[in-house]
Motif scaffolding. Structure first.
Motif, PDB file in Angstrom:
ATOM      1  N   VAL A  74      -8.986  24.608 -31.014  1.00  0.00           N
ATOM      2  CA  VAL A  74      -8.284  25.121 -29.845  1.00  0.00           C
ATOM      3  C   VAL A  74      -8.814  24.342 -28.645  1.00  0.00           C
ATOM      4  O   VAL A  74      -9.940  24.508 -28.220  1.00  0.00           O
ATOM      5  N   ARG A  75      -8.003  23.446 -28.163  1.00  0.00           N
ATOM      6  CA  ARG A  75      -8.441  22.536 -27.100  1.00  0.00           C
ATOM      7  C   ARG A  75      -7.985  22.978 -25.723  1.00  0.00           C
ATOM      8  O   ARG A  75      -8.418  22.443 -24.726  1.00  0.00           O
ATOM      9  N   VAL A  76      -7.044  23.890 -25.709  1.00  0.00           N
ATOM     10  CA  VAL A  76      -6.429  24.217 -24.429  1.00  0.00           C
ATOM     11  C   VAL A  76      -6.570  25.690 -24.119  1.00  0.00           C
ATOM     12  O   VAL A  76      -6.278  26.535 -24.958  1.00  0.00           O
ATOM     13  N   LYS A  77      -7.028  25.980 -22.917  1.00  0.00           N
ATOM     14  CA  LYS A  77      -7.029  27.354 -22.459  1.00  0.00           C
ATOM     15  C   LYS A  77      -6.095  27.391 -21.250  1.00  0.00           C
ATOM     16  O   LYS A  77      -6.404  26.822 -20.212  1.00  0.00           O
ATOM     17  N   ASP A  78      -4.939  27.989 -21.454  1.00  0.00           N
ATOM     18  CA  ASP A  78      -3.955  28.030 -20.368  1.00  0.00           C
ATOM     19  C   ASP A  78      -3.979  29.426 -19.771  1.00  0.00           C
ATOM     20  O   ASP A  78      -3.537  30.381 -20.392  1.00  0.00           O
ATOM     21  N   ASN A  79      -4.523  29.546 -18.576  1.00  0.00           N
ATOM     22  CA  ASN A  79      -4.658  30.877 -17.955  1.00  0.00           C
ATOM     23  C   ASN A  79      -3.475  31.234 -17.066  1.00  0.00           C
ATOM     24  O   ASN A  79      -3.533  32.195 -16.311  1.00  0.00           O
ATOM     25  N   ARG A  80      -2.412  30.427 -17.122  1.00  0.00           N
ATOM     26  CA  ARG A  80      -1.342  30.620 -16.135  1.00  0.00           C
ATOM     27  C   ARG A  80      -0.439  31.811 -16.417  1.00  0.00           C
ATOM     28  O   ARG A  80       0.325  32.199 -15.546  1.00  0.00           O
ATOM     29  N   LYS A  81      -0.508  32.352 -17.620  1.00  0.00           N
ATOM     30  CA  LYS A  81       0.329  33.518 -17.985  1.00  0.00           C
ATOM     31  C   LYS A  81       1.797  33.294 -17.618  1.00  0.00           C
ATOM     32  O   LYS A  81       2.388  34.012 -16.826  1.00  0.00           O
ATOM     33  N   LEU A  82       2.363  32.221 -18.183  1.00  0.00           N
ATOM     34  CA  LEU A  82       3.739  31.893 -17.810  1.00  0.00           C
ATOM     35  C   LEU A  82       4.756  32.554 -18.703  1.00  0.00           C
ATOM     36  O   LEU A  82       5.945  32.513 -18.445  1.00  0.00           O
ATOM     37  N   HIS A  83       4.289  33.131 -19.822  1.00  0.00           N
ATOM     38  CA  HIS A  83       5.293  33.661 -20.759  1.00  0.00           C
ATOM     39  C   HIS A  83       5.111  35.141 -20.981  1.00  0.00           C
ATOM     40  O   HIS A  83       4.067  35.672 -20.735  1.00  0.00           O
TER      41      HIS A  83
END
Ligand code: ADP
Ligand code: ZN
Length: 434
Positions: free
Chosen positions: A425-434
């Motif tokens: 798991v390389r990506v932590k996307d905290n943007r909560k876009l979905h």
């Protein structure tokens, strides 16, 4: 009160639309087979000939196209018309190696503008409107597409392009713009700036906005609607299919109607390629049935989506897609730029770092941020703090060259980035876009 640009098409019966799509598909497959050796080879390998495609019920027989094919065929391999017949080129925000270049004939531009005109009219646009276009102009499709749509509708077009936010607001007030077109993150930023400048939505004349090219949430919609005093509508598209205008939102604001007279949409299982029934969640696939120069058949968008034919209160019969719910590949869209983790890995290896890294993406004040944590080897770790700082700077510069955007680099001690036992798991996307 519903407004249509092309009522005959937008409200066409299912049966007539299927007939129209079938006719156009049959002709398009012939055109591609005769003029695009790359796709002809794919069809030959699958044992399909143009004669096998008699209606849209045969669509599933055709091979898929993917971004990898576009890369292989770059730049002219999927071109179906002589360059002399082409009048324009656009390209994705993607970077070296991932670049998509799309070609347009005069007629392709015409049809693209028609799709965008439908989107503008669906939000209430008429020749009395002043349409401020704050999508980027240039290779990016956003500015050019909505600009063309606005001209077609007969709006007074204000081709601002993106940036220079205070001037955007000044013009918006002085010239009384009524429709704003830009990315949702830029709309939110314009809203914030308006308030910082001491104004309120009562000081401007906007009534609607057409926002797309990146994922955004219902919360963000409400925030933008409040800060600018408008109704905010979604629009979807990708360079591979011309650009924005493949689908657009109507007054119901519950998903985007697909311009089915130009694009046939399918939902497939991203793992098996099997076509899924209506209402199922899967990868969105588009077939361009009217484009002449760059007519992609069964192009896998990688966007995860659901289609619905439930009756819409606006009266349109065009199928609706939900907001894309994510991607079936690992592509990130950061400040409108397409970023693949593999590109970051390539830079790290080129620059002599270990491939142990972590990408953290966030959205602060409506602007995307990207932090990359990179693990040092024990030898690299013995450097002085000053050396490390200059290394971080060099690495950030190399990333900027590759990606087109500037991440913040954090060099961290050996063995501090968690190892994975399965898929990394390389990506932590905290943007909560979905
Ligand atoms: P463009 O240059 O038109 O932005 P790209 O090819 O760079 O096109 O990006 C297309 C991708 O952008 C789509 O596949 C999708 O993932 C994303 N996108 C476009 N519009 C929207 C939208 N309204 N909502 C969510 N994602 C979108
Ligand atoms: Zn509708």
């Amino acid at each position: 009160m519903a407004n249509y640009w092309n009522q005959e098409i937008e409200c066409m019966s299912r049966e007539d639309m299927k007939k129209l799509q079938s006719e156009r598909l049959v002709a398009q497959v012939k055109h591609v087979y005769e003029n695009v050796p790359y796709y002809r080879d794919l069809m030959d390998k699958k044992g399909v000939t143009p004669d096998d495609i008699k209606s849209i019920d045969d669509l599933h027989k055709l091979p898929f196209l993917t971004k990898a094919d576009l890369r292989d065929a770059y730049p002219y391999g999927l071109l179906a018309k002589p360059l002399a017949d082409c009048t324009e080129i656009h390209s994705t925000s993607g970077t070296t190696g991932k670049r998509v270049v799309a070609f347009y004939t005069k007629n392709d531009i015409e049809l693209w503008h028609e799709c965008c005109a439908r989107a503008i009219v669906a939000v209430g646009g008429t020749e009395d409107d002043i349409c401020q276009i704050a999508y980027g102009y240039g290779l990016f499709t956003g500015g050019a597409g909505l600009d063309g749509g606005s001209h077609k509708v007969g709006c007074l077009t204000l081709p601002m392009s993106s940036g220079n936010t205070e001037r955007q607001i000044q013009f918006m007030m002085d010239l009384k713009s009524t429709i704003l077109c830009c990315t949702p993150s830029y709309a939110a930023y314009i809203g914030e700036t308006l308030h910082e400048m001491g104004y309120t939505p009562d000081d401007i004349h906007l009534k609607a906005g057409i926002f797309g090219a990146e994922p955004w949430t219902e919360e963000m919609r409400r925030e933008i609607e409040k800060s600018l005093g408008i109704k905010a509508y979604d629009i979807y598209g990708l360079t591979e299919t011309s650009g924005p205008g493949v689908s657009f939102e109507c007054e119901a604001q519950t998903g985007m109607h697909i311009n089915e007279d130009h694009f046939i949409a399918e939902i497939i299982d991203p793992d098996t390629g099997e076509v899924l029934p209506e209402g199922a969640k899967g990868e969105l696939v588009f077939t361009s049935i009217t484009k002449e120069a760059f007519p992609l058949l069964r192009y896998r968008t990688r966007d995860i989506c659901v289609l619905t034919r439930e009756k819409c209160s606006c009266g349109r019969t065009l199928v609706k897609m939900c907001k894309p719910m994510g991607r079936s590949d690992d592509m990130l869209i950061i400040r409108g730029v397409n970023v693949f983790p593999s590109q970051i890995e390539t830079v790290l290896i080129e620059q002599g770092y270990s491939p142990n890294y972590m990408i953290e993406v966030d959205r602060v004040n409506n602007t995307d941020t990207m932090d990359v944590y990179v693990e040092l080897t024990p030898e690299q770790f013995s450097d002085t703090v000053k050396d490390l700082q200059s290394k971080e700077k060099d690495l950030a510069a190399a990333m900027k060259t590759m990606l087109g955007i500037n991440p913040k680099i954090h060099l961290v001690s050996p063995k501090t980035i968690a190892r994975s036992e399965g898929k990394a798991v390389r990506v932590k996307d905290n943007r909560k876009l979905h």
